[in-house]
Each structure stands twice: as structure tokens, then as C-alpha cells.
Design an enzyme around this catalytic site. Structure first.
Site, PDB file in Angstrom:
ATOM      1  N   ARG A   1      -9.281  -5.196  15.693  1.00  0.00           N
ATOM      2  CA  ARG A   1      -8.240  -5.908  14.957  1.00  0.00           C
ATOM      3  C   ARG A   1      -6.830  -5.626  15.450  1.00  0.00           C
ATOM      4  NH1 ARG A   1     -12.704  -5.608  12.112  1.00  0.00           N
ATOM      5  NH2 ARG A   1     -12.756  -3.530  13.016  1.00  0.00           N
ATOM      6  N   THR A   2      -6.523  -4.362  15.663  1.00  0.00           N
ATOM      7  CA  THR A   2      -5.135  -4.038  15.990  1.00  0.00           C
ATOM      8  C   THR A   2      -4.743  -4.659  17.329  1.00  0.00           C
ATOM      9  OG1 THR A   2      -5.413  -1.979  14.782  1.00  0.00           O
ATOM     10  CG2 THR A   2      -3.468  -2.157  16.176  1.00  0.00           C
TER      11      THR A   2
ATOM     12  N   LYS B   1      -7.881   8.497  36.959  1.00  0.00           N
ATOM     13  CA  LYS B   1      -7.603   9.385  38.092  1.00  0.00           C
ATOM     14  C   LYS B   1      -6.815  10.605  37.644  1.00  0.00           C
ATOM     15  CE  LYS B   1      -7.069   5.391  41.161  1.00  0.00           C
ATOM     16  NZ  LYS B   1      -6.052   4.641  41.893  1.00  0.00           N
TER      17      LYS B   1
ATOM     18  N   ARG C   1      -2.226   2.883  21.555  1.00  0.00           N
ATOM     19  CA  ARG C   1      -3.146   3.628  20.681  1.00  0.00           C
ATOM     20  C   ARG C   1      -3.717   4.777  21.501  1.00  0.00           C
ATOM     21  NH1 ARG C   1      -7.925   1.248  16.984  1.00  0.00           N
ATOM     22  NH2 ARG C   1      -6.106   0.909  15.677  1.00  0.00           N
TER      23      ARG C   1
ATOM     24  N   HIS D   1      -0.565   5.329  11.609  1.00  0.00           N
ATOM     25  CA  HIS D   1      -0.922   3.959  12.008  1.00  0.00           C
ATOM     26  C   HIS D   1       0.007   3.033  11.210  1.00  0.00           C
ATOM     27  CE1 HIS D   1      -3.016   0.571  13.404  1.00  0.00           C
ATOM     28  NE2 HIS D   1      -4.272   0.875  13.085  1.00  0.00           N
TER      29      HIS D   1
HETATM   30  C1  NCD Z   1      -8.398   1.927  11.692  1.00  0.00           C
HETATM   31  C2  NCD Z   1      -7.947   2.870  12.793  1.00  0.00           C
HETATM   32  O1  NCD Z   1      -8.143   2.604  13.973  1.00  0.00           O
HETATM   33  O2  NCD Z   1      -7.367   3.864  12.425  1.00  0.00           O
HETATM   34  N1  NCD Z   1      -8.737   0.652  12.103  1.00  0.00           N
HETATM   35  C3  NCD Z   1      -7.758  -0.301  12.212  1.00  0.00           C
HETATM   36  O3  NCD Z   1      -6.823  -0.170  12.946  1.00  0.00           O
HETATM   37  N2  NCD Z   1      -7.914  -1.394  11.459  1.00  0.00           N
HETATM   38  C4  NCD Z   1      -9.414   2.491  10.771  1.00  0.00           C
HETATM   39  C5  NCD Z   1     -10.658   3.127  11.312  1.00  0.00           C
HETATM   40  O4  NCD Z   1     -10.873   3.242  12.513  1.00  0.00           O
HETATM   41  O5  NCD Z   1     -11.469   3.543  10.475  1.00  0.00           O
END
Ligand code: NCD
Length: 305
Positions: A55-56, A84, A105, A133
Site C-alpha cells: 500500500r505505501t 554490493k 522505507r 510511519h
Molecule cells: C504497516 C507497516 O509497514 O508498518 N503497513 C502499512 O504501511 N500499511 C503495518 C504492518 O506492516 O503491519
């Protein structure tokens, strides 16, 4: 001005005060009706995902395309010089030459903050370790605002992995700007860490920490469920003990208020049984759509000329 305040990017939920949140939610709401398909023409977004994401990453990429911009990047498992042994700093100092904004991320705590020290362009934290997040928390607030009509006066349960869940941490920080009653529901071993607890106390947030949810279902306006974060457990035996601690079932809905909503940042594993999905009260897939609007608003605010 939002652009000026956030010129280094969005690293932590702690950067936001109530006014910033309200401003961004208003912009997110406007995106529901109209998103200018030429607004970010000629701009390039880089998405660097060192950890898995559906999703993100895809909502950021979709948001960028819908506003006329383009996207470059890589995801975990793909081939890049990280394999590397390249450092994060060197990757950032390179990618910033090819893009106007970087979404990152990473499993390391503080990775986005560190990236922002090396970059001259805005960095957006799409999840760093178990701590933050912020854009997920912002879209969670947009969802609550649009579905419940307000952010004040609500009773909100946050349930599951409160220790390792970064969405939980950023969400509680943002909610501390509003008049809310929070219930943190978790097995004892996954309770909030002292860092989060002390922050809530210091912000004078009204909150309770409990283990069972059934007794309070009838007072909640929102229940925000989370996945037990298997990948962050040091001891997998501990994970096995708690992985099925909560399973929200259809019958649980019978005890909830008429306007109750069930949220989840997703991915969901077994914590919400699939038969709940058809209920009007289950809004986790709608929540993913609000994520698109909110991220369109963020990109528009940070990148439009
Ligand atoms: C979350 C994350 O990556 O922290 N997912 C997200 O971004 N919607 C939640 C999760 O991984 O449980």
C-alpha cells in the site's frame, strides 16, 4: 506555510501540530474531488523500499502519476548497489541527483532522519524500523475525520502489537493533538514501550492500557487493529505465543455502537476474520483509498511550484 515548514520532508509525526494536521487533512479531502493531473508534470519521485510494502509504495507511486509526475526507485529483493554493500548515505547522495523527493522505507530506526541529513531534497519516511510511519498515521486521521466526522471527543481503541507497531506509535503521537480517549489493548509482552507511554503522559492524553477488548467494545467509536510484527521479534517462540492473541469475529460487531468503525493499516493476517469484511463497519479497504488522497496532498504540498 506547509512547504516551508516541511522543506526537509516528513520524518516524524512529532513535526505536526494540530494546525498542520488539519491543513493537510483539508488538502487530502480536496483530492477526493479533484486532483490536477498536470500539477507535478516534470517532477520525479524516488521510492526506495528496503523493506516490503504494498500500500505505501503503490499509493505514493499512484499519487505521483495521478498528479502528472513520474517515479523511479527500487524495492527490497531487487538489484541495486545496496547488495554490493553501499551505505544509505551514498545511496541518498546519488538518488537526490535524479529526483525531486525521496520516499524511503527501512528496517533501521532513524533511517529516514539520517537520510534527510544527507539530502537537499525532501525525504518522506514510509516506515523506519518499529518507531515511525507518519504518513500512515496521517491517512488514518483522514479516514477517521471523513468517516466519523470529527477527531475530537472520540473513544479509540488501538489493539495488537503496540510494542513493535510503527503505525501505532505515529498514530498515538498525532492523536495527542486532539481530545480523545485512547484504549491501548495488547498482550502484556506487546504493551506500549516506556518511550510512548511517557510521551502520552507528558501530552496529558487520556489513556488506559488493557488486555481484553470485549468489555469496552460498546464504548468505542473506532477500533484500530494491527498485525503482530513477526519480523521484529528477537525470539520466534515468543511470536508463536502471541500471534493469535486476538481474532476479531463477526459476533464482536454485535456489541459495537451503530457508528463504530473497524480500521487496520493492513496487511491483515488472522487478526480480523474475513467474514467481518462485508460489514459496513469494516473500513480498512476504504482506508487504503484515503491513503492515496492523503499522499496526493503530501506530494502536492511538498513539490508543486
Ligand atoms: C504497516 C507497516 O509497514 O508498518 N503497513 C502499512 O504501511 N500499511 C503495518 C504492518 O506492516 O503491519
Amino acid at each position: 506555510m506547509f512547504k516551508e515548514k516541511f522543506k526537509e520532508g516528513i520524518i516524524s509525526a512529532k513535526q505536526f501540530n494540530r494546525e498542520d494536521i488539519e491543513y493537510l487533512l483539508k488538502k487530502g479531502k480536496e483530492m477526493i474531488k479533484t486532483a490536477n493531473p498536470n500539477l507535478l508534470k516534470g517532477k520525479i519521485l524516488a521510492t526506495l523500499f528496503f523493506e516490503p510494502s504494498t500500500r505505501t509504495r503503490l499509493s505514493f507511486e499512484s499519487a505521483m502519476y495521478r498528479l502528472g509526475g513520474s517515479v523511479i526507485g527500487f524495492q527490497s529483493g531487487e538489484v541495486s548497489s545496496i547488495k554490493k554493500g553501499e551505505s544509505l548515505a551514498d545511496t541518498i547522495r546519488t538518488v537526490e541527483n535524479y529526483s525531486d523527493c525521496i520516499v524511503i522505507r527501512h528496517n533501521m530506526e532513524g533511517a529516514a532522519k539520517m537520510a534527510s541529513r544527507f539530502a537537499k531534497i525532501p525525504i518522506i519516511n514510509a516506515g523506519s524500523g518499529s518507531k515511525e510511519h507518519p504518513t500512515q498515521a496521517l491517512l488514518d486521521l483522514l479516514t477517521i475525520k471523513e468517516e466519523c466526522g470529527t477527531l475530537d471527543g472520540l473513544s479509540i481503541g488501538i489493539m495488537g502489537d503496540l510494542k513493535y507497531g510503527r503505525t501505532v506509535h505515529s498514530l498515538s503521537i498525532l492523536l495527542s493533538n486532539f481530545e480523545v480517549n485512547l484504549y491501548f489493548i495488547s498482550p502484556k509482552v506487546l504493551a506500549l514501550t516506556n518511550r510512548e507511554r511517557e510521551f502520552l503522559v507528558q501530552q496529558q492524553v487520556k489513556f488506559k492500557e488493557i488486555q481484553g477488548y470485549r468489555d469496552i467494545l460498546n464504548v468505542l467509536d473506532v477500533l484500530y487493529m494491527t498485525r503482530i510484527q513477526k519480523e521484529r521479534f528477537v525470539d520466534l517462540e515468543e511470536y508463536e505465543k502471541v500471534k493469535s492473541f486476538y481474532i476479531f469475529k463477526k459476533e464482536d460487531l454485535d456489541d459495537t455502537k451503530g457508528n463504530f468503525v473497524l480500521m487496520h493499516p493492513l496487511p491483515r493476517i488472522t487478526e480480523i476474520s474475513p467474514e467481518v469484511d462485508n460489514s459496513q463497519k469494516a473500513i480498512y479497504f476504504k482506508q487504503t483509498l484515503y491513503g492515496l488522497y492523503l499522499r496526493e496532498a503530501i506530494l502536492a504540498e511538498l513539490l508543486a511550484d
